[in-house]
Enzyme design. Sequence first.
Site, PDB file in Angstrom:
ATOM      1  CD  GLU A 200      30.400 -23.589  20.510  1.00 53.22           C
ATOM      2  OE1 GLU A 200      30.706 -22.424  20.787  1.00 53.22           O
ATOM      3  OE2 GLU A 200      31.141 -24.351  19.863  1.00 53.22           O
ATOM      4  CG  ASP A 250      27.171 -27.117  23.826  1.00 48.53           C
ATOM      5  OD1 ASP A 250      28.390 -26.855  23.828  1.00 48.53           O
ATOM      6  OD2 ASP A 250      26.329 -26.439  24.445  1.00 48.53           O
ATOM      7  CD  GLU A 318      30.539 -27.808  14.909  1.00 51.22           C
ATOM      8  OE1 GLU A 318      31.688 -27.442  15.213  1.00 51.22           O
ATOM      9  OE2 GLU A 318      29.526 -27.141  15.171  1.00 51.22           O
TER      10      GLU A 318
HETATM   11  C1  GLA Z   1      32.523 -24.535  16.864  1.00 52.17           C
HETATM   12  C2  GLA Z   1      31.431 -23.987  15.975  1.00 52.17           C
HETATM   13  C3  GLA Z   1      31.782 -24.107  14.529  1.00 52.17           C
HETATM   14  C4  GLA Z   1      33.200 -23.676  14.250  1.00 52.17           C
HETATM   15  C5  GLA Z   1      34.148 -24.423  15.153  1.00 52.17           C
HETATM   16  C6  GLA Z   1      35.584 -24.018  14.961  1.00 52.17           C
HETATM   17  O1  GLA Z   1      32.548 -25.884  16.919  1.00 52.17           O
HETATM   18  O2  GLA Z   1      30.198 -24.625  16.188  1.00 52.17           O
HETATM   19  O3  GLA Z   1      30.895 -23.300  13.795  1.00 52.17           O
HETATM   20  O4  GLA Z   1      33.321 -22.293  14.429  1.00 52.17           O
HETATM   21  O5  GLA Z   1      33.796 -24.121  16.478  1.00 52.17           O
HETATM   22  O6  GLA Z   1      35.878 -23.627  13.704  1.00 52.17           O
END
Ligand code: GLA
Length: 409
Positions: A200, A250, A318
């Site tokens: 990020e 990101d 994610e």
């Molecule tokens: C972001 C981070 C993750 C996690 C999520 C929310 O996506 O990369 O590590 O903390 O937020 O849980």
Amino acid sequence: MKRHLRLLSLALAAIMLALSLTACAEKPQEDNGISKAVELYGTDYNYTSDELEEMQKAIFSFMPTAPSLYEAFADYFYVGGCINSGDLTGKGENFTSMMKQFNTFVLENEAKPEGMHPEEDRYYFDTVDRFAEFGEEYGVRLRGHTLLWHAQVPDWFFFKKGTSGEAASAEQVLKRIDEHVTTIVKRYKGKIHVWDVVNEVFNDDGTLRNSRWLQLVGDYDGDGDQYDYIEAAFKAAAKADPDVRLIINDYNLEWSFAKTQGVYDIVKSMLEDGIKVDGVGLQMHIGFDTNIETLRKNLEILAGLREYNPDFKIEVTEMDVSCFKWGDNSKRVELTESFMAQYNKTYVDAFKLFMEYAEMGILDSVTFWGINDDHTWLNSDGRINHPFLIGSSNRLKETYWQVISLAIE
Ligand code: GLA
């Protein structure tokens, strides 16, 4: 239809096996969920077609009769789940499910800077060591998340040693980055196969996030760009383990062209400078109303980085698909038929796109930010969300069947 028949016969086979098991005096300790199916559906064979349909939907992801996501998509990409070290039990329904469904794993929090390096002179390796041992024991691919981030990072990185308010110098921060990255990547060489080196680091408009890393290091080498701390982290990681894959991770790259372009520009320039960057991680925290055609355009932009690194890959790192629109703060959602039709379509369209990019050799993994609907960061403040293919108690949702059907008959 073919699938329905096959599932039906699998379900009946499970019930018959359960009958023979219940005939034994002692109930086996681990029956992979067959007793749960019997508990729900009984052992009577006179099912109506509706009940049989219901039974098919209720198969659990840990049952021997359930299919496997990673096996189904084996010709396309790894399929993964985010876990905590507490999930490494070696037994139970969640463990059986995650090992059956996924072949790549990532820790939710424990490999972040605050988890692994709480004080300058003290690392904490125990949990990540256990994660690494688990990976070796089961032969699964491990993602490391994450070496540098603006959040979940201890303050000591940014202060002069021994103070809690005086800003550290650029040299000091760069030295700490080098030491931190080198120590961790070396320790897990050959065990953690891919690292999110930075997480990020962009704003949605494509500019660099004004994090403490950026503020303190800035353009240290005077070459006109501000991301020397990112370059330092990638260089140290590549030196510590030349074989590990190094990712820039990101969010919002699913819809923001400006952000995607920002990532493209910096990765291109790092690759031109000879810095090893193996891929971009798309977090893919999306909503059910996401425009998949916009996502396609962004994948196209990132795929252009192949020109500068022929082995460049996109990783979905994610994934979860929220049942709530952005800005909707309600706690519950009604899963009506029409809502679910739209929800399932978003998942199916996204997976079709991932498969296309996998076939082109550009996308190599899809990891969910959880293993089932029972545990998700999207359930904060009393909200109940349903973001995954595998539901609560590892129930296989209709969404699961629609997605896996893309890869199996
Ligand atoms: C972001 C981070 C993750 C996690 C999520 C929310 O996506 O990369 O590590 O903390 O937020 O849980």
